[in-house]
Enzyme design. Structure first.
Site, short mmCIF file in Angstrom:
data_model
loop_
_atom_site.label_atom_id
_atom_site.label_comp_id
_atom_site.label_asym_id
_atom_site.label_seq_id
_atom_site.Cartn_x
_atom_site.Cartn_y
_atom_site.Cartn_z
N GLY A 143 3.03 0.59 -6.21
CA GLY A 143 3.34 2.12 -7.04
C GLY A 143 4.60 2.46 -7.00
O GLY A 143 5.04 3.49 -7.36
N SER B 138 -13.21 3.48 -2.57
CA SER B 138 -11.99 3.36 -2.23
C SER B 138 -12.11 4.14 -0.81
O SER B 138 -12.74 5.09 -0.63
CB SER B 138 -10.93 4.16 -2.87
OG SER B 138 -9.68 4.11 -2.26
N LEU C 60 3.37 -2.40 -0.52
CA LEU C 60 4.67 -2.55 -0.17
C LEU C 60 4.88 -1.71 1.04
O LEU C 60 6.34 -1.51 1.42
CB LEU C 60 5.59 -1.92 -1.29
CG LEU C 60 5.64 -2.94 -2.86
CD1 LEU C 60 6.22 -2.07 -3.84
CD2 LEU C 60 6.43 -4.28 -2.52
N ARG D 37 -13.00 8.79 -2.17
CA ARG D 37 -13.07 8.56 -0.62
C ARG D 37 -14.66 8.98 -0.08
O ARG D 37 -15.24 9.83 -0.93
CB ARG D 37 -12.09 9.73 0.40
CG ARG D 37 -10.66 9.22 0.45
CD ARG D 37 -9.95 10.13 1.20
NE ARG D 37 -8.58 9.60 1.26
CZ ARG D 37 -8.29 8.62 2.10
NH1 ARG D 37 -9.15 8.43 3.07
NH2 ARG D 37 -7.10 8.16 2.16
N TYR E 16 -3.74 12.46 -9.08
CA TYR E 16 -2.51 12.26 -9.00
C TYR E 16 -1.58 13.28 -9.77
O TYR E 16 -1.74 13.26 -11.20
CB TYR E 16 -2.08 10.64 -9.62
CG TYR E 16 -2.75 9.76 -8.41
CD1 TYR E 16 -3.10 9.96 -7.19
CD2 TYR E 16 -2.89 8.38 -9.14
CE1 TYR E 16 -3.73 9.17 -6.41
CE2 TYR E 16 -3.41 7.32 -8.11
CZ TYR E 16 -3.75 7.85 -6.94
OH TYR E 16 -4.33 6.83 -5.87
N1 NAP Z 1 -7.14 4.92 -2.76
C1 NAP Z 1 -6.27 5.78 -2.17
O1 NAP Z 1 -6.69 6.46 -1.24
C2 NAP Z 1 -4.93 5.62 -2.60
C3 NAP Z 1 -3.66 6.12 -1.65
C4 NAP Z 1 -2.35 6.24 -2.05
C5 NAP Z 1 -2.26 5.42 -3.29
N2 NAP Z 1 -3.17 4.65 -3.88
C6 NAP Z 1 -2.79 3.95 -5.18
O2 NAP Z 1 -1.87 2.97 -4.54
C7 NAP Z 1 -0.60 3.11 -5.50
C8 NAP Z 1 0.66 2.47 -4.71
O3 NAP Z 1 0.69 3.33 -3.63
P1 NAP Z 1 2.16 3.78 -2.93
O4 NAP Z 1 3.07 4.11 -4.03
O5 NAP Z 1 2.04 4.61 -1.92
O6 NAP Z 1 2.63 2.18 -2.27
P2 NAP Z 1 3.67 1.17 -2.32
O7 NAP Z 1 3.74 0.32 -3.59
O8 NAP Z 1 3.58 0.59 -1.07
O9 NAP Z 1 5.12 1.95 -2.24
C9 NAP Z 1 5.79 2.50 -3.37
C10 NAP Z 1 6.53 3.62 -3.04
O10 NAP Z 1 7.60 3.23 -1.98
C11 NAP Z 1 8.69 3.51 -2.92
N3 NAP Z 1 9.61 2.50 -2.53
C12 NAP Z 1 9.34 0.98 -2.52
N4 NAP Z 1 10.32 0.23 -2.25
C13 NAP Z 1 11.31 1.06 -2.14
C14 NAP Z 1 12.88 0.96 -1.89
N5 NAP Z 1 13.19 -0.38 -1.59
N6 NAP Z 1 13.53 1.75 -1.59
C15 NAP Z 1 12.99 3.17 -1.91
N7 NAP Z 1 11.66 3.40 -1.96
C16 NAP Z 1 10.95 2.33 -2.31
C17 NAP Z 1 8.52 3.85 -4.32
O11 NAP Z 1 9.70 4.57 -4.75
P3 NAP Z 1 10.14 4.25 -6.18
O12 NAP Z 1 8.93 4.70 -7.03
O13 NAP Z 1 11.52 5.06 -6.36
O14 NAP Z 1 10.26 2.88 -6.47
C18 NAP Z 1 7.13 4.35 -4.14
O15 NAP Z 1 7.00 5.80 -3.80
C19 NAP Z 1 -0.53 4.27 -6.13
O16 NAP Z 1 0.30 4.28 -7.12
C20 NAP Z 1 -1.86 4.54 -6.27
O17 NAP Z 1 -2.53 3.88 -7.49
C21 NAP Z 1 -4.42 5.03 -3.64
#
Ligand code: NAP
Length: 335
Positions: free
Chosen positions: A297, A166, A236, A137, A65
């Site tokens: 996230g 994962s 989300l 992965r 990250y």
């Molecule tokens: N294991 C894997 O392969 C894998 C892959 C990807 C991620 N992850 C983990 O999962 C976590 C969450 O992933 P994610 O960040 O992709 O998922 P998420 O929680 O579904 O979405 C968060 C992202 O969406 C944006 N967002 C959410 N609501 C919004 C809104 N109303 N308007 C504008 N932007 C919005 C956020 O921006 P803002 O920050 O501006 O709110 C952030 O970039 C990561 O931090 C990581 O720890 C794991």
């Protein structure tokens, strides 16, 4: 002396911890820049505080990250906050190499890579141990016996207290578990209203439509049988149903219609229940009996705060409400 190693099993004490996990991928400044400063550390501290403000005490990392700076800024916050390390549960991931050896990306679950990368992660996080290590992965070149031996060494040394995976299928988990002293502690997969194929795979058994489902059939059932925690990444759906404007809103077609319709329904339910849209989207996931732990996230403190109440929404969500959200996201009725 380190504490005695726990087997990599779901008997790990996550029951006393928050169900929601805060995903730290958004912390640490820009991707591609190895540098961070006080502003990035302060931002990480604000996000961690916002997460703690809604009861979250579990934090998810990966060595890739922001090229390592997500871990570094988190480590800086730990170093300046007395007692914080003991109050939080930290998960790390290793196994992906980005921008190395002339390749954009490849996977490396050799024993040497796993153990080296865990050492680097611990250094950046400024901690002696990870509460849980995930193998990020499945690496097609992995040798399960070699991985098993590396896992046992990490557990015995106290560097990690539990081990999970994962993006693994049930079959891949089982093949690895044959070489571990106990079942895997967790599997983190992409699960959300936007990635609802984990539900599709269950309902489309013996149905022609089921052949196009990408989710590895039987994986949730395997986790239920072994006790592995199911964690949801991108729960989300990147904000798709909670206010983020997406290109799809301007496009025609069934996907765009389903997305807009689901966003509308999420908004109506949130209003009717007096909760946030984030709580509805997360509550839908948490209503599933797999006891899914969403890894949220957002790096925006207000949006983190908006995730409060998801567990309550899940507990009160009726079957028709759950199916209404699912069929809206799916864009068609169940067979
Ligand atoms: N294991 C894997 O392969 C894998 C892959 C990807 C991620 N992850 C983990 O999962 C976590 C969450 O992933 P994610 O960040 O992709 O998922 P998420 O929680 O579904 O979405 C968060 C992202 O969406 C944006 N967002 C959410 N609501 C919004 C809104 N109303 N308007 C504008 N932007 C919005 C956020 O921006 P803002 O920050 O501006 O709110 C952030 O970039 C990561 O931090 C990581 O720890 C794991």
């Amino acid at each position: 002396m380190s504490e005695p190693a726990m087997p990599p099993t779901a008997a790990h004490p996550t029951a006393s911890r928050s169900r929601l996990i805060y995903g730290c991928m958004g912390l640490g400044g820009a991707w591609g820049s190895p540098h961070y400063g006080a502003a990035e550390v302060d931002h990480a501290a604000e996000a961690i505080e916002a997460a703690q403000g809604i009861g979250i005490d579990r934090f998810d990392h990966a060595d890739i990250y922001r090229g390592g700076t997500s871990e570094s800024v988190f480590g800086e916050v730990l170093a300046r906050s007395a007692g914080l390390r003991e109050r939080v549960w930290i998960q790390g991931k290793v196994g992906i190499r980005l921008g190395e050896d002339g390749l954009d990306a490849y996977y490396d679950l050799s024993a040497e890579a796993i153990e080296d990368r865990v050492r680097s992660t611990l250094g950046r996080l400024r901690t002696d141990y990870l509460d849980c290590l995930l193998l990020h992965r499945p690496d097609p070149l992995l040798d399960p016996a070699e991985v098993g031996a590396a896992v046992v060494r990490l557990l015995d040394s106290g560097a990690v207290r539990a081990v999970g995976v994962s993006n693994f299928s049930a079959a891949q988990m089982a093949a690895l578990e044959d070489h571990l002293p106990g079942p895997l502690a967790a599997n983190q997969l992409e699960l959300s209203l936007g990635r609802h194929d984990f539900v599709d795979s269950g309902i489309l058994v013996n149905h022609a439509e089921g052949t196009g489902v990408a989710f590895p059939h039987g994986t949730l059932e395997h986790c239920a049988r072994t006790g592995a925690e199911v964690q949801a990444w991108s729960p989300l759906a990147g904000g798709r149903y909670t206010g983020r404007p997406t290109a799809r809103h301007d496009q025609a077609g069934p996907h765009a219609e389903a997305e807009v319709g689901t966003g509308r329904l999420v908004g109506e339910m949130a209003q009717a229940k007096g909760v946030t849209r984030e709580a509805i989207v997360l509550g839908w996931l948490m209503r599933h009996p797999a006891r899914i732990a969403p890894v949220i996230g957002s790096a925006n403190p207000a949006r983190i705060a908006a995730c409060a109440g998801a567990e309550g929404v899940a507990a009160a969500m009726t079957r028709p409400e759950w199916y209404a959200l699912y069929t809206a996201a799916r864009g068609r009725r169940v067979p």
